[in-house]
Design a protein around this motif. Structure first.
Motif, PDB file in Angstrom:
ATOM      1  N   LEU A 361       0.830  -1.202   0.000  1.00 59.17           N
ATOM      2  CA  LEU A 361       0.000   0.000   0.000  1.00 59.17           C
ATOM      3  C   LEU A 361       0.871   1.261   0.000  1.00 59.17           C
ATOM      4  N   VAL A 362       1.888   1.284   0.870  1.00 60.23           N
ATOM      5  CA  VAL A 362       2.794   2.433   0.950  1.00 60.23           C
ATOM      6  C   VAL A 362       3.467   2.648  -0.412  1.00 60.23           C
ATOM      7  N   ALA A 363       3.923   1.573  -1.017  1.00 59.33           N
ATOM      8  CA  ALA A 363       4.601   1.672  -2.312  1.00 59.33           C
ATOM      9  C   ALA A 363       3.644   2.159  -3.405  1.00 59.33           C
ATOM     10  N   GLU A 364       2.401   1.641  -3.401  1.00 59.40           N
ATOM     11  CA  GLU A 364       1.391   2.060  -4.388  1.00 59.40           C
ATOM     12  C   GLU A 364       1.133   3.561  -4.284  1.00 59.40           C
ATOM     13  N   LEU A 365       0.946   4.031  -3.055  1.00 61.43           N
ATOM     14  CA  LEU A 365       0.649   5.457  -2.843  1.00 61.43           C
ATOM     15  C   LEU A 365       1.803   6.331  -3.330  1.00 61.43           C
ATOM     16  N   GLN A 366       3.007   5.843  -3.149  1.00 61.75           N
ATOM     17  CA  GLN A 366       4.183   6.614  -3.572  1.00 61.75           C
ATOM     18  C   GLN A 366       4.302   6.679  -5.086  1.00 61.75           C
ATOM     19  N   ARG A 367       3.643   5.749  -5.787  1.00 67.34           N
ATOM     20  CA  ARG A 367       3.730   5.742  -7.257  1.00 67.34           C
ATOM     21  C   ARG A 367       2.695   6.648  -7.910  1.00 67.34           C
TER      22      ARG A 367
END
Ligand SMILES: *Cc1c(COP(=O)(O)O)cnc(C)c1O
Length: 407
Positions: A361-367
């Motif tokens: 989730l953290v990685a998705e939001l950062q993209r």
């Protein structure tokens, strides 16, 4: 603090450059730009850019201001807290000896061990080593066993001190042990300085003087986090003897003895039989614009209504928490306490309906565009952390909205 509005999004200078801007729910993290500089500080930088000034005069002015605010003998402005740690270590090792100053980071005969509790070791201590320090760490990691044993006992610090010790380093967090006063007493029994990394420990304003009161000889803060000054600034509050050493090792020294004329509060030229060489700090230049920007930001920081600011953050945190809770995510608002005032929202992603793990989730939001940054220090527990310090109402609503699309 204007951090994000949908209208200005299209005008983002970063978008104009083809670079994706960030909505910051992670707090004052250097790698995503720290905090937003105060408008008045940015204006002061603009004005500073239009004239020349002797940099040592400006540092002397900042020194007075920092001393007054921190209750220290003197102060100094560095290009960030990390650079402040390097300068502090250089001062601890070289003192007022121009030979050792010119040798750093490879002193030939000056003591260069810096003693540190082992659990205070961080990636940031590279700055101490960059100045030429050899870190001697003491203690254990026992506290994490939950046995009741502490990580480091005062005798362990004292018994590590010998003729090659130049100082003691200490990282200030609400949970660090042993307390700073105890460490300062040990250091002062041996006429050694204590260097404190308190980069992210303001606000509260009171912390600017708290660690000096507890005996620290050099305390380093970031100017680009809670103070909201220029991103490339840090400040050191400390004893005059160390600040003088820092100034000599930092200021440009390409000058003839007969016209070497820095302010005597900062550099005592009489102390030297000739001009010292460019020091290790010469690679850490602070511009006139940054100096003026930090001075202005500090003025505003200490005048700020801190209670109102914390209340604003608490409102934002509560609102984000209840919006997430309404969508079935278990949330906890953690309040900061006396020495660390910013509240945070801990959201249990693993326990929610989200099909994504906290890390994904953290990685998705950062993209996304704009990138959404949330706190990632609890992803192993399946939790994310939302920090309101760098958000306004629109930004906070946007972050919750984006989060909910994944849950
Ligand atoms: C942020 C931080 C630093 C570095 O500060 P800069 O101003 O980015 O150089 C050093 N130590 C700690 C504990 C920090 O949080």
């Amino acid at each position: 603090m204007v951090r994000f509005t949908t209208e200005s999004e299209s005008e983002s200078v970063y978008h104009q450059l083809g670079v994706t801007p960030v909505i910051n729910a992670a707090g004052t993290k250097t790698r995503i730009g720290g905090s937003l500089i105060r408008e008045e500080a940015a204006d002061a930088m603009r004005a500073a850019a239009d004239e020349f000034v002797q940099l040592s005069d400006l540092e002397a002015k900042a020194s007075e201001q920092i001393a007054e605010i921190a209750g220290s003998e003197a102060g100094y402005v560095s290009p960030g807290a990390e650079a402040g740690l390097l300068l502090a270590a250089a001062a601890a090792i070289a003192g007022d000896d121009p030979k050792t100053m010119s040798e750093l980071p490879h002193p030939t005969d000056a003591p260069n061990d810096i003693v540190m509790p082992r659990t205070h070791r961080t990636g940031y201590d590279h700055a101490l080593r960059a100045a030429g320090a050899n870190i001697v760490d003491v203690g254990t990691n026992d506290y994490h066993l939950g046995t009741g044993a502490t990580n480091v006992e005062p005798w362990e610090i004292e018994s590590a001190i010998d003729e090659n010790t130049a100082g003691i380093a200490y990282v200030q967090k609400t949970y660090t042990q042993p307390d700073l006063s105890t460490v300062s007493e040990i250091a002062h029994r041996h006429d050694l300085p204590v260097i404190v990394d308190a980069a992210a420990e303001v606000p509260p304003i009171e912390n600017l003087s708290r660690f000096v009161e507890q005996g620290a000889d050099m305390v380093v803060f970031s100017g680009g986090k809670g103070i909201r000054g220029p991103q490339t600034t840090g400040l050191i509050a400390g004893k005059r003897r160390y600040i003088r050493s820092i100034a000599v090792q930092h200021q440009d020294m390409h000058v003839d003895r007969r016209v070497w004329n820095p302010p005597s509060s900062l550099i005592d030229t009489e102390q030297f039989d000739g001009v010292p060489r460019q020091g290790i700090g010469r690679s850490l230049k602070v511009g006139k614009e940054e100096l003026v920007g930090l001075i202005r930001a500090l003025e505003l920081f200490i005048e700020e209504d801190q209670e109102a600011l914390v209340a604003e953050w608490e409102t934002l945190a509560q609102r984000m928490a209840s919006q997430l809770a309404a969508a079935g995510v278990e949330t906890t608002v953690v309040t900061g306490g006396e020495q660390s005032v910013a509240p945070r929202v801990v959201a249990d992603i693993a326990g929610s309906q989200s099909t994504l793990s906290a890390a994904v989730l953290v990685a998705e939001l950062q993209r996304e565009d704009p990138r959404v940054y949330v706190g990632e220090d609890r992803i192993d527990e399946g939790e994310i952390v939302l920090n309101p310090m760098c958000l306004d109402e629109d930004g906070a609503a946007y972050v919750v909205d984006r989060l909910l699309t994944h849950i």
